[in-house]
Design a protein around this motif. Structure first.
Motif, short mmCIF file in Angstrom:
data_model
loop_
_atom_site.label_atom_id
_atom_site.label_comp_id
_atom_site.label_asym_id
_atom_site.label_seq_id
_atom_site.Cartn_x
_atom_site.Cartn_y
_atom_site.Cartn_z
N ALA A 44 30.24 22.36 35.35
CA ALA A 44 29.73 23.62 35.87
C ALA A 44 30.32 24.79 35.09
CB ALA A 44 30.08 23.75 37.36
N LEU A 45 29.49 25.77 34.80
CA LEU A 45 29.97 26.96 34.10
C LEU A 45 30.84 27.78 35.03
CD1 LEU A 45 26.82 28.23 32.16
CD2 LEU A 45 28.69 26.83 31.30
N ALA A 46 31.86 28.39 34.46
CA ALA A 46 32.69 29.30 35.25
C ALA A 46 31.85 30.51 35.66
CB ALA A 46 33.90 29.75 34.43
N ASP A 47 32.12 31.01 36.83
CA ASP A 47 31.42 32.19 37.33
C ASP A 47 31.88 33.40 36.51
OD1 ASP A 47 30.33 34.31 38.65
OD2 ASP A 47 31.29 33.91 40.58
N PRO A 48 30.96 34.05 35.78
CA PRO A 48 31.39 35.20 34.96
C PRO A 48 31.97 36.33 35.78
CG PRO A 48 28.98 35.03 35.01
CD PRO A 48 29.52 33.79 35.64
N GLN A 49 31.54 36.46 37.05
CA GLN A 49 32.11 37.52 37.89
C GLN A 49 33.52 37.16 38.34
OE1 GLN A 49 30.52 40.45 37.91
NE2 GLN A 49 29.23 39.24 36.53
N ALA A 50 33.79 35.87 38.54
CA ALA A 50 35.15 35.46 38.86
C ALA A 50 36.06 35.71 37.65
CB ALA A 50 35.17 33.98 39.25
N LEU A 51 35.55 35.42 36.46
CA LEU A 51 36.32 35.70 35.24
C LEU A 51 36.57 37.20 35.10
CD1 LEU A 51 37.54 34.52 32.61
CD2 LEU A 51 35.31 34.91 31.54
N LEU A 52 35.56 37.99 35.46
CA LEU A 52 35.71 39.44 35.38
C LEU A 52 36.79 39.91 36.36
CD1 LEU A 52 34.49 41.95 33.98
CD2 LEU A 52 32.95 42.16 35.93
N ALA A 53 36.83 39.30 37.53
CA ALA A 53 37.87 39.66 38.51
C ALA A 53 39.25 39.33 37.97
CB ALA A 53 37.61 38.92 39.82
N ARG A 54 39.38 38.22 37.26
CA ARG A 54 40.67 37.87 36.65
C ARG A 54 41.05 38.88 35.57
NH1 ARG A 54 39.68 32.01 34.63
NH2 ARG A 54 41.67 32.44 33.55
N ARG A 55 40.04 39.33 34.83
CA ARG A 55 40.29 40.36 33.81
C ARG A 55 40.83 41.63 34.47
NH1 ARG A 55 36.82 42.54 28.81
NH2 ARG A 55 37.30 44.76 28.94
N GLU A 56 40.18 42.03 35.56
CA GLU A 56 40.59 43.25 36.24
C GLU A 56 42.01 43.11 36.81
OE1 GLU A 56 38.99 45.95 36.16
OE2 GLU A 56 36.97 45.34 35.54
N ALA A 57 42.39 41.88 37.13
CA ALA A 57 43.70 41.66 37.73
C ALA A 57 44.81 41.61 36.70
CB ALA A 57 43.67 40.35 38.54
N SER A 58 44.48 41.41 35.42
CA SER A 58 45.53 41.24 34.42
C SER A 58 45.42 42.19 33.23
CB SER A 58 45.51 39.79 33.90
OG SER A 58 44.23 39.48 33.34
N PHE A 59 44.23 42.65 32.93
CA PHE A 59 43.99 43.46 31.74
C PHE A 59 43.93 44.92 32.18
CE2 PHE A 59 41.05 44.58 28.07
CZ PHE A 59 41.96 44.23 27.08
N ALA A 60 44.67 45.79 31.52
CA ALA A 60 44.77 47.19 31.95
C ALA A 60 43.38 47.79 32.10
CB ALA A 60 45.58 47.99 30.94
N ARG A 61 43.13 48.45 33.23
CA ARG A 61 41.78 48.91 33.58
C ARG A 61 41.29 50.02 32.67
NH1 ARG A 61 41.47 50.09 39.82
NH2 ARG A 61 39.36 50.68 39.16
N SER A 62 42.19 50.72 32.00
CA SER A 62 41.72 51.76 31.07
C SER A 62 40.99 51.17 29.87
CB SER A 62 42.90 52.61 30.60
OG SER A 62 43.88 51.80 29.96
N GLN A 63 41.13 49.86 29.68
CA GLN A 63 40.39 49.17 28.62
C GLN A 63 39.07 48.69 29.22
OE1 GLN A 63 43.46 46.78 26.06
NE2 GLN A 63 44.19 46.81 28.18
#
Length: 965
Positions: free
Chosen positions: A535-554
């Motif tokens: 099964a493909l990873a949920d791109p929105q779940a991946l996006l949530a992980r990005r928001e949780a770890s990657f500085a939001r100004s980026q």
């Protein structure tokens, strides 16, 4: 009312009342005078009454309409208003009555006067976005919820649009269709739908419903962000007590001519309805049969009405839409839409039980099968080889027992420059097996043969489709489980389907894949090994992980971006195999996935990668090649890792060479993110506080914007130069030494606007006269992207003191450069040495030289000139068709399309530009806005962009602008 009366009434023309007669009725009964404008209606008469102070709707119907049903409408209007929903009020006549009877030329009529709701119906809006579709579904749910406790004697009536009478209406009106093919289509579709509806009808809850919540009967306005907001709901003429879900079916049917032929596009409306007013399972199962039945009655009723009232323009205008609704409603199997709707409301189909099946290939060792990855990230795909015909079959054929993966999104199925989703999801498994391998029936069933040489084993609740089986069995042969079907010819295709009468496709588009996979279960139980794609990873779940770890100004592009993991030339590919035309990636000048870049970088990494303080040949060779591209007199190179670092270093060089600190930069410009380059960047789109946070050593001058600046046109340089002169004079008066002037030779952040002729020549002369240096920021515009010029400053006929560059130099490798003269470079030595770890590394140098080689070998500079010229001409042609297009800026592959609401005032069309970019993404194009007002399309594609891609892009922009975004 009896059914016979219903049929009679449904075949009547509208009452014959002229405008003059209607005006007399209004004056006599309501004491009002004004102009009357006919409004559309199928069987009644509606007029807009404008008294000068107020506007009303005059409604006239046949006198035989029962009074209770009209009174029920009035009561429902009051009921909805009491619950906070916007509905028109009924005006009382001079007599105090809200419903009047009269005669006109011997005709008995009834008339009413309602408030007119200002706004716009959505009938002519060509495309509905997902939020707008959800709005319609939510509105329907809110009205149904509000009417759930409404009751009135006039609700119990026989109405032609009530789906409980659809069978009688279709049977009565079907002969009106003279076209035998069309008649057969309507008859068959209605019969299938009504049969399914009958199976769940006894479980459908009933209540009062509007039964006409459509694009025609809801009135909207656009807010400041161009979002549609509801003003009110009108036309309660179909109010009746019937199945609750019928209301949603009418809304869904009406939406079908706004979705580009894709019935799946209305699922947001169904999901929004369910979230507000949950559907029972029986209602979910009934919904699409109701939509099809509604579509059949719509076309038959309109054809009938047009036959008795050929002059009714309202019917004539709508009939094409109604046939479109019917065609879209019937373009997919009922089973497929049933599965999709059940998934949308969280009530999916139950899995098919295949536990008792026998193996399909009884003589083969299932553990010997090797699954072959044919997905987007497959290591088998390199250098664009997935575009070769038959590539999947060749990869599978390399194995004695090979298998593709069920449910995998195939890279070979992607389509470039295509506005529709490709069908990439495999609903089957392809097997490479020894020729002559025995194939047996895994379950009992009846054998059929298909027109494409396939076998079709129809069992109880599931059927098996096979291709590549040599069989002597006759069609309609009953088979027991384990009975032989035939032998394999070497390549075998296996597909299951739970719907007996469907011949499913082998591949499905991503938006339809979940529904199709529910109908076409995995053949894993028949094969005996795991053939299911992960099964493909949920791109929105991946996006949530990005928001949780990657500085939001980026920031990232789009609110819900697709997950892009592969690229090829001027296209990017998401995990479901959809290719997006990349029209903004000015870093990847050679395009994505270039094999030369991969080979050169890999080889150099295998040898050495270190920093530029070591001695190696690459740094010498690359520096010499860069100097060969620069104007005469430039003899020193600094290698850095980005445009920001290049511009930051250029500022330090200007300080060192001049002895001053004060820098001039132009407004609306962007030069980087370091402390120094952010200080000289004045674009409020990138930094809303840009103009209020400049340090005192930065002196912004008026943006030389020839389109919307203080001075316009080709002769505007003098006005902008005066501003520079005043700034310089102020520095002299304060005894401050000017350090330099930095400017993009083509105004990049404002969409690629050419500077006014002579501007840089005059500014450079004035800055140099005071001991300052002139910096040309070529980070975006240089390196041949302009087509006609290699460097942007060439268009101005000047030579700067310092050239900065980056972006396409490394095709994505961190690489930038500063080129200058020896005396300026050596002035920095008094402040210490300089180096950049990545910029002059062996890998960066080899990649940089490979980029230059490829650009020359593939004639990318010529491509920028030739295809870029075609590109600009096509964009300019849009201005003649669309008032929203204000101007086309730039040249080559550095273009900007500026959108304005008014060509005189140049009011920026900021919201329209955002909607255009979002819509282009839906059509398979990545595009983003730029400029201080974010109203310019930032068109900076890879330099490998083709004429085909250009035409696809412009055609899509044209299409969206026609949709009234």
């Amino acid at each position: 009312m009896s059914l016979a009366t219903l049929i009679h009434r449904s075949c009547q023309p509208s009452p014959a009342v002229s405008i003059a007669q209607a005006q007399a009725l209004v004056q006599v009964h309501y004491g009002l005078r004004g102009t009357l404008t006919p409004l559309g209606s199928q069987q009644d008469l509606n007029f807009l009454l404008d008294t000068g102070d107020r506007r009303f709707v005059l409604k006239i119907c046949h006198g035989e309409y029962a009074t209770p049903e009209l009174q029920a409408q009035h009561a429902a209007l009051g009921h909805l208003r009491a619950k906070g929903l916007p509905a028109p009020d009924v005006r009382v006549a001079c007599s105090g009555a809200d419903l009047l009877s009269d005669t006109v030329d011997g005709q008995a009529i009834k008339l009413r006067l309602l408030d007119y709701i200002e706004g716009q119906p959505l009938t002519r809006v060509l495309h509905f976005s997902a939020p707008m579709l959800a709005n319609m579904g939510r509105l329907c749910a809110e009205v149904d919820d509000a009417l759930a406790d409404f009751d009135h004697p006039g609700l119990d009536r026989v109405l032609q649009w009530d789906p409980r009478h659809a069978h009688a209406m279709v049977a009565q009106l079907l002969p009106v269709l003279a076209d035998a093919e069309r008649r057969s289509q309507v008859a068959d579709a209605a019969a299938q739908a009504l049969e399914r509806l009958a199976a769940v009808a006894h479980d459908l809850p009933s209540q009062a419903v509007h039964l006409d919540i459509t694009d025609d009967n809801s009135v909207w306005h656009r807010d400041a962000q161009r979002r549609w907001q509801l003003n009110g709901l009108i036309d309660f003429g179909d109010l009746v007590r019937t199945w609750r879900v019928a209301d949603l079916s009418v809304t869904c049917a009406a939406l079908l001519h706004h979705v580009g032929g894709d019935p799946f596009a209305i699922l947001p409306a169904i999901s929004a309805y369910h979230a507000r007013n949950p559907l029972a399972r029986a209602e979910a199962l009934a919904l699409w049969p109701l939509v099809v039945a509604r579509a059949a009655v719509l076309v038959l009723s309109s054809e009938q009405q047009l036959s008795v009232a050929p002059g009714n323009d309202y019917i004539g205008d709508n009939i094409a839409h109604e046939w479109q609704i019917f065609d879209v409603a019937t373009c997919v199997p009922l089973d497929l839409m049933e599965a999709a709707i059940l998934q949308a409301v969280g009530q999916p189909l139950q899995p098919v039980d295949l536990a008792g099946c026998l193996p399909l290939l009884p003589d083969l060792d299932a553990t010997a099968f090797q699954t072959v990855d044919l997905g987007v990230l497959s290591e088998h795909f390199i250098d664009g080889n997935w575009q070769q015909p038959g590539i999947d079959e060749r990869l599978l054929g390399a194995h004695a027992q090979g298998s593709s993966l069920y449910g995998q999104y195939r890279l070979s199925r992607t389509r470039i420059d295509c506005a529709t989703e490709p069908e990439t999801c495999a609903l089957h498994v392809e097997l490479s097996v020894p020729a002559g391998a025995r194939v047996q029936a895994p379950f009992p069933g009846v054998l059929r043969r298909t027109a494409d040489a396939g076998l079709w084993l129809v069992g109880d609740g599931v059927s098996l489709h096979l291709w590549g089986v040599e069989s002597e069995l006759a069609a309609d042969t009953p088979l027991a489980a384990g009975q032989g079907l035939g032998t394999s010819s070497g390549a075998l295709l296996v597909q299951l389907c739970r719907a007996e009468e469907i011949s499913p496709p082998l591949f499905a588009s991503p938006s339809r894949s979940a529904a199709w996979l529910a109908l076409c279960p995995s053949p894993r139980p028949l094969l005996g090994f795991d053939c299911d794609a992960p099964a493909l990873a949920d791109p929105q779940a991946l996006l949530a992980r990005r928001e949780a770890s990657f500085a939001r100004s980026q920031k990232h592009y789009y609110e819900a971006p697709p997950q892009v993991e592969r690229g090829w030339r001027n296209h990017l590919i998401d995990m479901q195999g959809r290719s997006y035309l990349d029209m903004l990636n000015n870093v990847a000048v050679l395009g994505h996935g270039h094999p030369r870049m991969a080979a050169v970088a890999a080889r150099q990494w295998s040898l050495l990668n270190t920093n530029s303080r070591f001695h190696y040949a690459g740094i010498v060779e690359f520096s010499e090649r860069l100097l060969a591209l620069a104007p005469p007199g430039f003899d020193r190179v600094f290698l850095v890792n980005s445009g920001t670092e290049a511009n930051d270093l250029a500022i330090r060089l200007a300080w060192a060479a001049s002895g001053g600190r004060d820098m001039l930069s132009v407004l609306e410009a962007y030069h980087g993110w370091s402390v120094a380059t952010d200080a000289i960047s004045t674009s409020i789109a990138d930094n809303p506080q840009a103009l209020s946070t400049r340090p005192d050593w930065v002196h912004p001058v008026t943006a030389p914007n020839t389109y919307r600046g203080a001075f316009r046109g080709p002769d505007s340089a003098a006005g902008y130069v005066r501003d520079v002169e005043q700034t310089l004079a102020s520095l002299v008066a304060q005894h401050r030494q000017v350090a330099g002037f930095i400017c993009e030779p083509v105004y990049g952040n404002a969409g690629g606007i050419a500077l006014p002729p002579g501007y840089l020549e005059q500014v450079y002369a004035r800055v140099r006269a005071l001991g300052g240096v002139c910096i040309a920021d070529e980070v975006q515009v240089g390196y041949g992207r302009l087509g006609e010029y290699f460097w942007g400053f060439e268009e101005q006929g000047v030579v700067p003191d310092i050239i900065t560059m980056a972006k396409g130099m490394g095709n994505g490798q961190p690489l930038g450069a500063v080129i200058t003269r020896r005396e300026i470079a050596e002035a920095l030595e008094a402040e210490g040495y300089f180096f950049s770890s990545a910029g002059g590394s062996p890998v960066s140098c080899q990649v940089g030289m490979a980029v230059l080689d490829v650009m020359d070998e593939e004639r990318l500079w010529d491509n920028a000139r030739e295809v870029g010229g075609h590109f600009k001409a096509r964009l300019q042609a849009l201005a003649a068709r669309h008032p929203l297009v204000g101007a086309v800026h730039g040249s080559g592959f550095y273009l900007g399309l500026e959108l304005v609401r008014n060509r005189d005032t140049l009011e920026p069309a900021t919201e329209e530009t955002a909607l255009l970019c979002q819509r282009l993404r839906e059509l398979g194009i990545f595009m983003q806005p730029t400029g201080d007002y974010l109203n310019i399309l930032k068109i900076k594609p890879p330099m490998v962009t083709t004429r085909q891609s250009v035409d696809f892009f412009v055609d899509c922009v044209d299409k969206v602008l026609c949709e009234d975004i």
